[in-house]
Design an enzyme around this catalytic site. Structure first.
Site, PDB file in Angstrom:
ATOM      1  CG  ASN A  10     -16.592  23.863 -20.534  1.00 57.27           C
ATOM      2  OD1 ASN A  10     -17.487  23.660 -21.351  1.00 57.27           O
ATOM      3  ND2 ASN A  10     -16.293  22.992 -19.590  1.00 57.27           N
ATOM      4  NE  ARG A  93     -15.631  19.625 -22.041  1.00 55.76           N
ATOM      5  CZ  ARG A  93     -16.783  19.233 -21.531  1.00 55.76           C
ATOM      6  NH1 ARG A  93     -17.668  20.135 -21.119  1.00 55.76           N
ATOM      7  NH2 ARG A  93     -17.070  17.958 -21.399  1.00 55.76           N
ATOM      8  CG  HIS A 182     -14.987  12.592 -19.010  1.00 55.77           C
ATOM      9  ND1 HIS A 182     -15.613  11.567 -18.327  1.00 55.77           N
ATOM     10  CD2 HIS A 182     -15.776  13.680 -18.848  1.00 55.77           C
ATOM     11  CE1 HIS A 182     -16.732  12.011 -17.772  1.00 55.77           C
ATOM     12  NE2 HIS A 182     -16.849  13.294 -18.079  1.00 55.77           N
ATOM     13  CG  HIS A 210     -12.987  11.830 -15.423  1.00 55.69           C
ATOM     14  ND1 HIS A 210     -12.223  12.962 -15.600  1.00 55.69           N
ATOM     15  CD2 HIS A 210     -14.256  12.281 -15.195  1.00 55.69           C
ATOM     16  CE1 HIS A 210     -12.980  14.040 -15.493  1.00 55.69           C
ATOM     17  NE2 HIS A 210     -14.223  13.645 -15.244  1.00 55.69           N
ATOM     18  NE  ARG A 243     -24.514  11.836 -18.727  1.00 54.09           N
ATOM     19  CZ  ARG A 243     -23.381  12.533 -18.695  1.00 54.09           C
ATOM     20  NH1 ARG A 243     -22.242  11.956 -18.344  1.00 54.09           N
ATOM     21  NH2 ARG A 243     -23.371  13.803 -19.028  1.00 54.09           N
ATOM     22  CG  MET A 285     -19.076   8.867  -3.221  1.00 50.65           C
ATOM     23  SD  MET A 285     -20.125   7.375  -3.358  1.00 50.65           S
ATOM     24  CE  MET A 285     -20.133   7.105  -5.134  1.00 50.65           C
ATOM     25  N   GLY A 334     -13.092  10.559  -7.586  1.00 47.07           N
ATOM     26  CA  GLY A 334     -11.830   9.827  -7.617  1.00 47.07           C
ATOM     27  C   GLY A 334     -10.750  10.450  -6.762  1.00 47.07           C
ATOM     28  CG  ASN A 336     -11.959  15.305  -3.290  1.00 48.39           C
ATOM     29  OD1 ASN A 336     -10.991  15.799  -2.734  1.00 48.39           O
ATOM     30  ND2 ASN A 336     -12.454  15.802  -4.415  1.00 48.39           N
ATOM     31  CD  GLU A 386     -11.904  17.792 -17.791  1.00 46.96           C
ATOM     32  OE1 GLU A 386     -12.450  17.484 -18.854  1.00 46.96           O
ATOM     33  OE2 GLU A 386     -12.499  17.857 -16.695  1.00 46.96           O
TER      34      GLU A 386
END
Length: 401
Positions: A10, A93, A182, A210, A243, A285, A334, A336, A386
């Site tokens: 990647n 990727r 994604h 996601h 974003r 978060m 998502g 944790n 992924e």
């Protein structure tokens, strides 16, 4: 002995992430990261999974060619070098495949040219992906190289979901449509969710959430994506770390006319200075929740805006699918952040979403149910993978050939 290993690369603008997997059982043999490429303080961290003992060093790595050569040297120290006859392929990727690439594709000169042609719709990602591909091909020109596209899983969206309501000729001339991103994560998680339910992907309808620093939602009917929140670029959709997500496009004209901002300044604002960090100064978060718990009103408002947008997409995709068998939370937030999951489905009991607070509070590594036994819709946490998805798609295409 047949070759069963796949190296997943990647390549970002200043980094290379990699994993080496054995596709006989999906085991990881090694993984690592090269970051700050082109800087005097470049850093490489390499972990052979057999021992788990990481090796790390810093020093100037001039470019991606030097970075991949350094990766090859680290792998060789563990007997896992790129010259190994057990290496079947390298899977790359690639963020944007446009409408052209709907599945994993063996890379040749024509494929490279098409990925390059798509740079205008992915100026931040496709150039770096191309650099990694070209370097890897130079190192092992005899080895199959496969591109796995973030956009591919979403190419099954109907035109009613993929089209923007603008002049058709203008849209077609400039390839303006909703592509989604994604995709490897949404593909993996939707299938893993079906497996968790003891069913095949064709039997279930799943909403995949996601949620990481970048965030996206998808509506998956019978294993095929029918809608997703990101659009022409990864800017559309949910509130993210930096974003903005969905926004009235006239805000851009207002900032140009009234604020005197340039297109580059607005691009930076919406992609790097908006979302959670724009709302409260934090995009982690965990830190936001700590501040919320301490009574910080700015952090609480940011969290509430984040959840409001998330809940809107859950409801919208419920309507798109008509029947929902499961909602799957994945990626860093998502997987944790229990408070995010709890808040996202709160008040949706009439839609058959009944969260079990005790299950939701448990931290575990694998897929798990967090809904009550009598919940009509299963709520699950399904860790994404992924790299395994890219390796699986790559090996399915070229393995044993």
């Amino acid at each position: 002995m047949s070759a069963t290993r796949v190296l997943v690369l990647n390549s970002g603008s200043s980094s290379v992430k990699y994993q080496l997997l054995d596709m006989r059982d999906g085991d990881r043999l090694a993984q690592g990261l090269v970051e700050r490429i082109g800087e005097p303080s470049s850093r490489l961290k390499h972990t052979p999974l057999a021992s788990g003992d990481s090796r790390e060093w810093t020093g100037a790595i001039a470019d991606h060619d030097a970075a991949l050569k350094a990766v090859a040297e680290e792998l060789a120290k563990d007997g896992l070098g790129l010259d190994s006859p057990e290496l079947a392929a390298i899977g790359h990727r690639v963020v944007h495949g446009g409408k052209t690439f709907t599945e994993p594709t063996v890379i040749d000169d024509a494929v490279l040219a098409e990925i390059e042609r798509l740079i205008p719709v992915a100026p931040l990602h496709n150039p770096a992906n191309l650099t990694g591909i070209r370097t890897a091909r130079a190192l092992r020109p005899d080895l199959p190289q496969v591109a796995v596209f973030d956009t591919a899983f979403h190419t099954t969206m109907p035109e009613s979901a993929a089209r923007y309501a603008i002049d058709v000729e203008t849209a077609d001339a400039h390839r303006i449509r909703r592509y989604g991103f994604h995709g490897t994560s949404h593909a993996y998680v939707s299938r893993a969710t079906a497996k968790l339910l003891g069913k095949s992907p064709e039997e279930v309808n799943v909403i995949v959430l996601h949620l990481g620093n970048g965030a996206s939602a998808s509506a998956v009917r019978g294993g095929r994506c029918v809608d997703t929140s990101m659009g022409l670029t990864p800017l559309e959709g949910l509130v993210m770390g930096t974003r903005s997500g969905d926004m009235d496009p006239a805000v851009i004209f207002h900032l140009m006319r009234v604020g005197g901002m340039s297109t580059d300044e607005i691009d930076t604002l919406l992609n790097k200075k908006s979302g959670l960090i724009g709302l409260c100064g934090d995009n982690d978060m965990r830190e936001i929740r700590r501040r919320v718990d301490e009574g910080d009103e700015q952090a609480k408002l940011a969290f509430d805006i984040y959840i409001h947008r998330l809940k809107k997409y859950i409801g919208a995709y419920y309507a798109v699918l008509g029947r929902v068998d499961a909602i799957a939370f994945t990626a860093g937030v998502g997987e944790n952040a229990a408070p995010v999951r709890e808040a996202a489905v709160a008040g949706l009991e009439e839609l058959g979403l009944l969260l079990d607070p005790e299950r939701n509070a448990v931290r575990a590594d694998g897929p798990r149910l967090i809904s009550r036994e009598n919940s009509r819709v299963t709520i699950a946490v399904v860790p994404t993978d992924e790299e395994l998805e890219i390796a699986t798609q790559t090996y399915a295409l070229v393995g044993d050939n």
